[in-house]
Design a protein around this motif. Structure first.
Motif, short mmCIF file in Angstrom:
data_model
loop_
_atom_site.label_atom_id
_atom_site.label_comp_id
_atom_site.label_asym_id
_atom_site.label_seq_id
_atom_site.Cartn_x
_atom_site.Cartn_y
_atom_site.Cartn_z
N ASN A 98 0.80 -1.01 -0.02
CA ASN A 98 -0.09 -0.06 -0.06
C ASN A 98 0.79 1.38 0.07
O ASN A 98 2.27 1.21 0.46
N LEU A 99 0.40 2.32 -0.33
CA LEU A 99 0.92 3.76 -0.49
C LEU A 99 0.93 4.12 0.92
O LEU A 99 0.00 4.57 1.73
N ILE A 100 2.20 4.41 1.41
CA ILE A 100 2.63 5.03 2.89
C ILE A 100 3.75 5.88 2.70
O ILE A 100 4.59 5.35 2.26
N ALA A 101 3.60 7.10 3.27
CA ALA A 101 4.80 7.69 3.02
C ALA A 101 5.98 7.44 4.18
O ALA A 101 7.08 7.28 3.59
N LEU A 102 5.74 7.71 5.19
CA LEU A 102 6.64 7.18 6.09
C LEU A 102 6.03 6.71 7.53
O LEU A 102 5.20 7.59 8.11
N ALA A 103 6.39 5.54 8.14
CA ALA A 103 5.73 5.05 9.35
C ALA A 103 6.56 4.05 9.93
O ALA A 103 7.38 3.25 9.13
N PHE A 104 6.52 4.13 11.31
CA PHE A 104 6.97 2.93 11.95
C PHE A 104 6.26 1.58 11.99
O PHE A 104 4.99 1.59 12.52
N ASP A 105 6.58 0.33 11.64
CA ASP A 105 6.05 -0.77 11.62
C ASP A 105 6.24 -1.60 12.87
O ASP A 105 7.41 -2.06 12.92
N PRO A 106 5.44 -1.66 13.71
CA PRO A 106 5.86 -2.20 15.04
C PRO A 106 6.11 -3.92 14.79
O PRO A 106 7.02 -4.59 15.66
N ARG A 107 5.38 -4.63 13.69
CA ARG A 107 5.81 -5.80 13.61
C ARG A 107 7.10 -6.05 13.05
O ARG A 107 7.93 -7.14 13.39
N LEU A 108 7.61 -5.19 11.93
CA LEU A 108 9.03 -5.29 11.62
C LEU A 108 9.97 -4.75 12.39
O LEU A 108 10.95 -4.67 12.32
N ARG A 109 9.48 -3.87 13.41
CA ARG A 109 10.26 -3.01 14.27
C ARG A 109 11.25 -2.04 13.38
O ARG A 109 12.71 -1.90 13.60
N ASP A 110 10.91 -1.61 12.13
CA ASP A 110 11.58 -0.73 11.45
C ASP A 110 10.39 0.48 10.81
O ASP A 110 9.45 0.18 10.60
N VAL A 111 11.23 1.37 10.36
CA VAL A 111 10.50 2.42 9.43
C VAL A 111 10.10 1.74 8.02
O VAL A 111 11.07 1.32 7.40
#
Length: 299
Positions: free
Chosen positions: A114-127
């Motif tokens: 999906n289109l997302i500009a910039l976010a922290f993914d808690p599952r991947l523990r990464d931006v």
């Protein structure tokens, strides 16, 4: 539908305009410059002056030596090819359907595409996001749907608008219109939406087709009131219903309108060059906007 008495070559459509001689249910204000039979966008072939019907192109109407007779072209200058006139439209429908089924089988794909500009993914523990180098999201999101009503509505619009545009523009130009309209919609979302706000769907591309349809009908001197009414109704829904990405709709509409205008109004002498240049300018504008937005998010 019954033809007008005494006029077998000029069937009458429902609202007074003549119907295409091959598709009587399709109103048209364009006639073949040689035999004067009414022709719809799917049947018309660009000639040195006006448009010709397939029969006159095939036979040359006695002349047989005109370049337009040996190389029939669409209104946008593409060579008329045989086979399925909706081939690219069907392929796009198939790709959208395939991605939808893949997401049903693996829900994590939606988060990855999906289109997302910039976010922290808690599952991947990464931006994650476009600004983090995942630029592919700008296009993969255009083929991504999660709800059945969402993909059904968009694919209905693709089928309804895509077929006539593919016939009028030619396959390559039509595909460029679809992809660049989708990219234009994604770009405006990337520019204006919140960095952690996700977006998905083919709406930007479909709105590009809607804008292109208006341009094509205006070029053919058709009645624009039905298209304007449809545009107004959809804009009303876009800005009043929650959960709709208006940025994708507006971006796709503007991009598709600009591209279609360049395609159908390009001068005959430099038509391909002008059309390619318009597409390149839309792509360049999107790239510049994306780069500037990325820099602003990372600083």
């Amino acid at each position: 539908m019954d033809q007008a008495p005494g006029s077998p070559d000029r069937p009458q459509a429902a609202h007074g305009l003549p119907g295409c001689y091959r598709h009587p249910g399709r109103e048209t204000g364009i006639s073949c410059t040689r035999c004067e039979r009414p022709i719809c966008p799917e049947c018309m072939v660009s000639a040195s002056v006006g448009f010709q019907c397939p029969e006159c192109v095939r036979t040359g109407s006695g002349t047989g030596h005109a370049p337009s007779a040996s190389r029939p072209r669409t209104i946008a200058g593409a060579e008329v090819t045989g086979g399925d006139p909706r081939l690219v439209t069907k392929i796009l429908l198939g790709v959208n359907a395939a991605v939808f089924l893949a997401v049903l089988a693996d829900r994590t794909l939606a988060d990855q595409l999906n289109l997302i500009a910039l976010a922290f993914d808690p599952r991947l523990r990464d931006v994650v996001g476009v600004a983090d180098g995942e630029w592919y999201r700008l296009l993969t999101s255009v083929f991504l749907h999660q709800q059945i009503w969402h993909i059904a509505f968009n694919m209905l619009g693709l089928w309804w608008l895509g077929g006539p545009l593919e016939a009028a523009l030619g396959r390559v130009r039509y595909l460029a219109l679809y992809l660049l309209s989708g990219l234009a919609g994604s770009t405006l979302v990337y520019l204006l939406a919140e960095p952690n706000q996700g977006a998905l769907g083919a709406s930007g591309a479909i709105w590009g087709l809607l804008g292109a349809t208006a341009v094509l009908l205006r070029r053919l001197d058709y009645d624009l009131r039905p298209v304007i009414a449809l545009l107004a109704l959809n804009l009303l829904f876009t800005f009043t219903m929650p959960g709709i990405s208006w940025e994708a709709h507006v971006g796709g509409l503007v991009g598709g309108t600009v591209i279609a205008f360049g395609m159908v109004h390009a001068p005959r002498e430099r038509r391909t060059l002008v059309q390619a240049g318009v597409c390149a300018l839309v792509l360049l504008a999107a790239v510049v906007a994306i780069v500037l937005r990325t820099q602003s998010l990372l600083t």
